[in-house]
Write an enzyme that holds these catalytic residues in place. Sequence first.
Site, short mmCIF file in Angstrom:
data_model
loop_
_atom_site.label_atom_id
_atom_site.label_comp_id
_atom_site.label_asym_id
_atom_site.label_seq_id
_atom_site.Cartn_x
_atom_site.Cartn_y
_atom_site.Cartn_z
N GLU A 159 -3.77 -3.27 -4.35
CA GLU A 159 -4.72 -2.61 -3.46
C GLU A 159 -5.96 -2.13 -4.21
O GLU A 159 -6.48 -1.05 -3.96
CB GLU A 159 -4.06 -1.45 -2.71
CG GLU A 159 -2.80 -1.87 -1.97
CD GLU A 159 -2.27 -0.82 -1.01
OE1 GLU A 159 -2.85 0.27 -0.92
OE2 GLU A 159 -1.28 -1.12 -0.30
N GLU A 260 5.08 -5.03 -0.09
CA GLU A 260 5.56 -3.77 0.50
C GLU A 260 5.73 -3.99 1.99
O GLU A 260 4.85 -4.60 2.61
CB GLU A 260 4.53 -2.63 0.32
CG GLU A 260 4.29 -2.19 -1.10
CD GLU A 260 3.21 -1.10 -1.22
OE1 GLU A 260 2.69 -0.62 -0.17
OE2 GLU A 260 2.88 -0.74 -2.36
#
Length: 481
Positions: A159, A260
Amino acid sequence: MRFSTAALGAMTVLSGLAAAIDVIEIQDRHFVNSKTGKPFFLKGVDYQPGGSAAVEKGGDPLSDVETCTRDIFLFQKLGINTIRVYSVDPTADHDACMTLLAAAGIYLVLDVNSPLEHQHLNNQEPWTTYTPMYLEHIFGVIEVFSGYDNMLAFLAGNEVIFDSGSAEASPNYVKAVVRDMKAYITNHVHRIIPVGYSNADDLKFRTSLAHYLECGDTGYIDFFGVNSYQWCGDNTFEGSGYDKLVEDYADYSLPVFFTEYGCNEVRPRVWQEVGSLYSEDMTGVFSGGLVYEFSEEPNKYGIVEIDGDTANIMGEYDTLVTAFDKVPKDVSVPSNVNIVDRPVDCAAESSFKNINGNLTLPFTLGQEYIDDGVDKKTFVKGKFLSLDDLTLEVKLDINDSDGKAITDKTIEATSSVTQSEIPEGGHGTNTGGGVGTGGVTSTSSGSSSSETGLSNSASSVSRGVVGWSVAAVMVGFAAFL
Ligand SMILES: *[C@@H]1O[C@H](CO)[C@@H](O)[C@H](O)[C@H]1NC(C)=O
Ligand SMILES: *[C@@H]1O[C@H](CO)[C@@H](O)[C@H](O)[C@H]1NC(C)=O
């Protein structure tokens, strides 16, 4: 991967030997077991007890053998084949935990960054943090962990790009980091270990960044990780938007998996998405995924609560066991899978929506390490230990979800752990580590050939340490339910 361990487990009873854990590699857009050729679908959890706060204190989930033994026992009861760890200290000793993971048939997806200074990029001003010291850290992580056969894949970033500032400043730095990691692996690692990126769940750039990182002759990723929290509570493949997600990557050339997943808006979670993830709805495009996350932290995504040295199993752990139990042992790739060639030429820079598609990468600041390697005394190449020297028995306390202590807790060695000799030098194939541009054109020699080593050290593959091999000790694996 349950298919191989299950099959080999049966053999074990007869011969007293379990097969060694096999290296996983990429073929087209899926992971496969390099020995059996069977597809490998990741079924796992994210594992970073204490989160970044623990890292600040010098924590590393794979260096404390008592706690990792406890947690590997719990991983095995959960029925997983992979964990993801976000931060490690490459100067610590991981041999024991990595050996126990391998014995339990579990692979590692590892982020090379950490929240500590000089160990990650500042995503608004990456040029301030893209430094030789930073590169030494990530190369150190690679050097250490590349020794283990259950080292599945490295993540160059998690990210990094998540808002307009980072989308403007960071894409070409992410690509530069991928390039540098690949150059290091080419020159100093005996096998190709995939390098990928883990993307924030943001519609604005999830496909543009995926395509930006996929293309070109330099700094391209080997797989794309998706962090997704869109299947919440009681939902369906269509209702959750998973159908659109799959569609978005239908024409992607590389493996994609959830780095995730596990929306916690509705708790307790019921894990319906697991059913879709390993069904033909998704298996042509997605290679499974990793549940966020093992330990309960302040953000409340855990399935196990860690209280001092005690692990308290939560109800969501039990329901996840049930969901994973229903996954077919032999998940296969659908026959109609869409094989796409990786675009060696990038699209025009302006075509990457909502990100700066700058295809000129900064020059590497890690050439010295890429040529000569990192200091081998500081960053010691990992190696498996003999299971004879390790205890598979969990010493720390574990309570089941009713608060009752589990008394019989021993890791079952389903794979034997064999440390073969590791050739010195790298595998020598340029897989995108060349110094060049990220895309359209390149004049550098390193980026044009797919077979050329990047420096002399790549070709000096010599036989080093003598390998050894020890059969697994089969120990009873008591169920506690
Ligand atoms: C592209 O990246 C290079 C290297 O970091 C930099 O010199 C150049 O200014 C960037 N161009 C744009 C348009 O961002
Ligand atoms: C866990 O079990 C121990 C006994 O082994 C008990 O003392 C403790 O209270 C339990 N913890 C919880 C949170 O239930």
